[in-house]
Design an enzyme around this catalytic site. Structure first.
Site, PDB file in Angstrom:
ATOM      1  N   HIS A  99       6.132  -0.892  12.186  1.00  0.00           N
ATOM      2  CA  HIS A  99       5.912  -0.078  13.380  1.00  0.00           C
ATOM      3  C   HIS A  99       6.296  -0.805  14.668  1.00  0.00           C
ATOM      4  CE1 HIS A  99       4.070   3.023  10.995  1.00  0.00           C
ATOM      5  NE2 HIS A  99       3.136   2.205  10.545  1.00  0.00           N
ATOM      6  N   ASP A 135      14.537 -15.858   3.106  1.00  0.00           N
ATOM      7  CA  ASP A 135      15.521 -16.854   3.523  1.00  0.00           C
ATOM      8  C   ASP A 135      15.290 -17.314   4.959  1.00  0.00           C
ATOM      9  OD1 ASP A 135      16.731 -16.899   1.066  1.00  0.00           O
ATOM     10  OD2 ASP A 135      18.504 -15.758   1.654  1.00  0.00           O
ATOM     11  N   ASP A 180      -3.654   5.118   7.488  1.00  0.00           N
ATOM     12  CA  ASP A 180      -2.815   5.975   6.655  1.00  0.00           C
ATOM     13  C   ASP A 180      -3.625   6.633   5.547  1.00  0.00           C
ATOM     14  OD1 ASP A 180       0.168   5.951   7.328  1.00  0.00           O
ATOM     15  OD2 ASP A 180      -0.334   3.830   7.487  1.00  0.00           O
ATOM     16  N   GLU A 182      -2.219   2.768   0.717  1.00  0.00           N
ATOM     17  CA  GLU A 182      -2.502   3.545   1.925  1.00  0.00           C
ATOM     18  C   GLU A 182      -2.582   5.053   1.679  1.00  0.00           C
ATOM     19  OE1 GLU A 182      -0.471   1.660   5.480  1.00  0.00           O
ATOM     20  OE2 GLU A 182       1.049   1.331   3.931  1.00  0.00           O
ATOM     21  N   ARG A 200       5.377  -8.042   7.857  1.00  0.00           N
ATOM     22  CA  ARG A 200       5.329  -6.736   7.202  1.00  0.00           C
ATOM     23  C   ARG A 200       6.677  -6.059   7.372  1.00  0.00           C
ATOM     24  NH1 ARG A 200       1.124  -1.807   8.360  1.00  0.00           N
ATOM     25  NH2 ARG A 200       2.005  -1.922  10.461  1.00  0.00           N
TER      26      ARG A 200
END
Length: 260
Positions: A48, A86, A177, A151, A72
């Protein structure tokens, strides 16, 4: 040298409660301020928040010397997992995981063969200090961690199967959620404190812990922290940069006007 110890998962495995901060503003300056504030961990939000690899890297440079960092992702895509690993991220949070099959694919994407299918590019990546750490791959699989977010009501139905997946290191419950998916949305947004939502959170937390996995959640207010902790939830976000900054702005102007 080898891959550094994953301090987030190590602390959770020791049974410690870890209080963290969500950073979604994609600001290097805010990351610098947060780095020494005393949080146990910080999640950089790519779902988000307007983050990309460059903004993540900028924030990592400020945060890493002081506090463990997770990222996230927007979705659980193999190529996104590969890129943030990486970059040097060791703990990856993936939203909207609803089945054990999804969780298994994510766990494989986190790790090198033979247990996974992570692409081998560490020799030119930030994770190995751009090749200076020639032994990075020797223990990289042991020091990365996957946190899946449950969620939806469907995810809660599958919580036993998801929690049992090898390679899922912790399970994070998304209350906003979940409340929305369960139909508990009012004029001010999701009602995560609705009794049906709390019952689902209580059930999920118990099943996740029964599987031997740490449980995480976002505490929407300070008053949520103690009840969640009583459920055995160890990995708690206790704020986000955007909300905390806005609250500080609103509070300051209100107090300033009261002085007139």
């Amino acid at each position: 040298m080898t891959a550094p110890k994953n301090e987030i998962i190590a602390a959770l495995k020791r049974g410690e409660t870890q209080l963290g901060l969500w950073l979604g503003g994609a600001s290097g300056t805010i990351a610098e301020l947060a780095a020494t504030a005393g949080f146990d961990w910080i999640v950089l939000d790519g779902e988000h928040g307007p983050n990309d690899l460059r903004s993540l890297r900028t924030q990592l440079r400020s945060l890493e010397p002081h506090v463990p960092v997770a990222v996230r992702l927007p979705v659980g895509a193999d190529w996104m997992i590969k890129q943030v690993l990486d970059l040097g991220i060791q703990t990856v949070v993936v939203p909207m995981v609803e089945t054990a099959e999804q969780a298994k694919e994510l766990a494989r994407a986190m790790r090198y063969a033979p247990v996974g299918n992570r692409g081998v590019g560490a020799a030119v990546a930030r994770a190995s200090d751009y090749g200076a750490d020639a032994d990075y791959m020797a223990n990289a699989n042991d020091e990365v961690a996957l946190i899946v977010q449950v969620e939806t009501a469907h995810a809660i139905e599958n919580i036993d199967e998801i929690s049992a997946v090898e390679g899922v290191d912790a399970v994070f419950i998304g209350p906003a959620d979940l409340a929305t998916d369960m139909g508990h949305v009012g004029g001010y947004g999701p009602d995560a404190t609705h009794p049906e939502v709390m019952a689902a959170i209580t059930h999920a937390s118990a099943r996740i812990r029964a599987a031997g996995k740490p449980v995480g959640i976002f505490a929407g207010s300070l008053s949520d922290i103690a009840p969640f902790h009583e459920l055995g939830i160890q990995f708690m976000a206790v704020g986000s940069d955007v909300r905390l900054i806005r609250e500080a702005f609103v509070d300051r102007i209100a107090k300033a006007r009261a002085e007139l």
